[in-house]
Structures are given as structure tokens and as C-alpha cells.
Enzyme design. Structure first.
Site, PDB file in Angstrom:
ATOM      1  N   CYS A 160       0.839  -1.208   0.000  1.00  0.00           N
ATOM      2  CA  CYS A 160       0.000   0.000   0.000  1.00  0.00           C
ATOM      3  C   CYS A 160       0.873   1.257   0.000  1.00  0.00           C
ATOM      4  O   CYS A 160       1.561   1.542   0.981  1.00  0.00           O
ATOM      5  CB  CYS A 160      -0.908  -0.035   1.226  1.00  0.00           C
ATOM      6  SG  CYS A 160      -1.794   1.494   1.557  1.00  0.00           S
ATOM      7  N   CYS A 208      -0.009   3.697   2.769  1.00  0.00           N
ATOM      8  CA  CYS A 208       0.468   3.209   4.068  1.00  0.00           C
ATOM      9  C   CYS A 208       1.958   3.487   4.237  1.00  0.00           C
ATOM     10  O   CYS A 208       2.408   3.931   5.299  1.00  0.00           O
ATOM     11  CB  CYS A 208       0.201   1.711   4.204  1.00  0.00           C
ATOM     12  SG  CYS A 208      -1.529   1.235   4.044  1.00  0.00           S
TER      13      CYS A 208
END
Length: 190
Positions: free
Chosen positions: A71, A74
């Protein structure tokens, strides 16, 4: 008759050249992998975070991030999360749960994780008080963590909402509107 074999060994200059090439190759690999400490902030935070049940019972507010290694949002948010963890160590628990790890499947279902990064916010009593969907800046994370530590309402940020007890909320709606027995959920598309 003597068995003569040609000299198949390497001379001193060839050995030195191989050692130099091996050292250069090792240095290049080390450089490409991020130096002596290749561990990313996400990995470091996840490895050092408390188990969720422990964090929710230890009397400190808790910020839980559901993340994945792949991600981008993230990974972008990871240094800010690391800063929050360092600044509030002892006051706030920061817990990271990787959505790709089957160990966390019950938590993924319990907290209805459909996108990442998703933050679940808990007060010092371990009660869910809010949820944040999407990446957060360092200042937004500071505002959220400060509110949790102070026991204050969460700041009004886009994508941040309070968590309510659905059975309690449904009961309040039914009491407020006689004849209303059930509430449609966010996924009940007709």
C-alpha cells in the site's frame, strides 16, 4: 609416465580482482537494499507494536492501523506514524495489523476493514471512539493522538468519524420513530 595437469589455479592478481569485484557487488547490493538497516518504518512499527488485546486492556488510548506492505499510502504515512509512536510512547499505544496476514482476519471482520490505511481509535478504557479512512498527515495524526490522550472528542477531519454501537443506535432510532423496527445498513443496497 607422469601425469601433468595444467595449472588451473588462479594467480594472485586474479584472486585480488575477484575479491575486489565481490566487495563491490556486496556494497552495491547493500546500497540498493537501503543500507545496513533495510527495514522500513511500517515493518519496524508492526514488529514492535503490542498485541491488540494487550493494548486495549493496558489503560492507554490506542491507535490501530490496518495496512499492507504493498500500500503506497500506508508506506507514505509510515514515517508520520513512527513519529507519533515515538512522541507519545508511554501515553498512547500504536498497533499495526497487516491485512495480508491471515492471523488478523477476525479483526478485519470486526472492524469492517474495506480499505487501507484504516485507523481505529480507542480510548484508555479500550472502547472504540472513532475511525479514520485514508492516509493522514503528521499534523492530522498529532491532532487525533492528542485528542485520544486527552480523552477529548476527535477533531473534525474529513474521513474521520465517531464509532457508535449499532444496537444502541438502532434502539434510539426505534424509540425516536415509533414503528421503525430496523435500520438499513450502509451495505444494504436494494
Amino acid at each position: 609416465m607422469t601425469n601433468s595437469t595444467p595449472n588451473s589455479g588462479l594467480g594472485p592478481s586474479e584472486r585480488l580482482l575477484l575479491v575486489v569485484l565481490a566487495a563491490l557487488l556486496a556494497a552495491g547490493l547493500l546500497w540498493f537494499r537501503g543500507g545496513l538497516n533495510p527495514e522500513a518504518p511500517l515493518e519496524r512499527l508492526a514488529r514492535q507494536s503490542l498485541d491488540l488485546p494487550v493494548a486495549l486492556r493496558n489503560g492507554k488510548p490506542t491507535l490501530v492501523e490496518f495496512y499492507a506492505d504493498w500500500c503506497d499510502a500506508c508506506r507514505t504515512m509510515a514515517p508520520a506514524m513512527e513519529t507519533i509512536e515515538a512522541q507519545h510512547r508511554g501515553q498512547l499505544d500504536v498497533v499495526l495489523l497487516n491485512v495480508d496476514n491471515p492471523r488478523w482476519q477476525p479483526e478485519l471482520e470486526r472492524y469492517d476493514v474495506n480499505g487501507i490505511p484504516q485507523l481505529e481509535l480507542f480510548n484508555a478504557a479500550g472502547e472504540a471512539v472513532g475511525r479514520s479512512i485514508g492516509a493522514r498527515s503528521l499534523n492530522e495524526l498529532r491532532a487525533l493522538s492528542s485528542a485520544l490522550i486527552a480523552g477529548e472528542p476527535l477533531p473534525p477531519l474529513a474521513g474521520v468519524g465517531a464509532v457508535s454501537n449499532l444496537s444502541q443506535a438502532a434502539g434510539e432510532v426505534a424509540a425516536a420513530e415509533p414503528g421503525t423496527a430496523t435500520m438499513a445498513g450502509p451495505r444494504s443496497h436494494g
